[in-house]
Design a protein around this motif. Structure first.
Motif, PDB file in Angstrom:
ATOM      1  N   GLU A  81       0.817  -1.211   0.000  1.00  0.00           N
ATOM      2  CA  GLU A  81       0.000   0.000   0.000  1.00  0.00           C
ATOM      3  C   GLU A  81       0.851   1.262   0.000  1.00  0.00           C
ATOM      4  O   GLU A  81       0.473   2.265  -0.609  1.00  0.00           O
ATOM      5  N   LEU A  85       0.590   4.124  -2.937  1.00  0.00           N
ATOM      6  CA  LEU A  85       0.365   5.546  -2.687  1.00  0.00           C
ATOM      7  C   LEU A  85       1.482   6.405  -3.263  1.00  0.00           C
ATOM      8  O   LEU A  85       1.224   7.474  -3.820  1.00  0.00           O
ATOM      9  N   THR A 155      -4.660   3.983   1.921  1.00  0.00           N
ATOM     10  CA  THR A 155      -5.075   3.781   0.535  1.00  0.00           C
ATOM     11  C   THR A 155      -6.571   4.012   0.376  1.00  0.00           C
ATOM     12  O   THR A 155      -7.016   4.665  -0.568  1.00  0.00           O
TER      13      THR A 155
END
Length: 248
Positions: A81, A85, A155
């Motif tokens: 994650e 990002l 996220t």
């Protein structure tokens, strides 16, 4: 690794059948235990401890291995994650796409893999240019699968910020409040900015929908608040979060 999978590993390591491992059904029935190993049934704490004692498995060792596995899974998800990002903020679609085979080949459970892959697709959808055709089916799935949860990771908050226009006002407020409640004390600047964006969108929606009663409350609350000049950004967040809680 689940409790059932770890029990099975110990059982096989001791060369025992399920019947032998459960003391010939004296702890739990064989039919029930077979489903525990398949993660179809849950086992009570009392029965689990009895199984460990009967098979001379130290409880501290069992739970240590279980926690270690959970921590490794959590770290793997966090790594995926964070990479998502970073690529999203850099507008790097190729980097996000490269995560898909890595997720598929990872040691995550099928459920976790499904959720991570959905987040990849959702971020790619959020990165589409205004003139690109939206995937309505995917956006509906995002709403149903990602946001119907008690906790929001970074996220999911990012995805919500980029898909707020697809929610009705009441849903925006509900999800917005849940995010504010979870992250109101965060020191993460990106999360602070995300919350500010959520709050601003909700306030803008209030103006657009001409919700006069709520706007009057907003003005009254804003006049009463006295921000601390030493921390302007945090004070903006604080004021806006207070306003959001009032309109909800």
């Amino acid at each position: 690794m689940t409790i059932g999978e770890l029990l099975k590993e110990y059982r096989i390591g001791q060369g025992k059948t399920q019947k032998e491992f459960i003391n010939d059904g004296m702890i739990v029935s064989q039919s029930y235990y077979s489903k525990v190993e398949k993660n179809a049934n849950k086992i009570t704490v009392d029965n689990l401890v009895d199984l460990l004692h009967y098979n001379n498995i130290p409880t501290w060792e069992f739970f240590s291995r279980l926690n270690q596995t959970d921590e490794m899974k959590r770290q793997e998800i966090e790594n995926f994650e964070n990479t998502m990002l970073e690529a999203f903020y850099d507008n790097d679609k190729d980097k996000i796409l490269q995560l898909k085979p890595l997720i598929v080949e990872s040691n995550l459970s099928p459920k976790d893999k499904e959720e991570e892959l959905l987040e990849v697709e959702a971020l790619l959808e959020a990165m589409k240019a205004p003139d690109e055709t939206p995937n309505i089916e995917l956006r509906t799935k995002i709403k149903e699968k990602i946001f119907d949860i008690p906790n929001f990771n970074k996220t999911k908050v990012t995805l919500f910020c980029n898909n707020m226009q697809f929610y009705d006002f009441e849903t925006e407020k509900l999800i917005g409040k849940r995010i504010i409640d979870q992250y109101i004390n965060t020191k993460d600047i990106k999360m602070q900015i995300a919350m500010q964006a959520i709050i601003d969108n909700i306030l803008a929606f209030s103006l657009k929908e001409k919700k006069k009663n709520q706007l009057i409350i907003l003005l009254k609350v804003e006049k009463r608040l006295k921000p601390n000049p030493s921390s302007s950004f945090i004070n903006v967040l604080f004021i806006s979060s207070k306003i959001l809680l009032i309109i909800i």
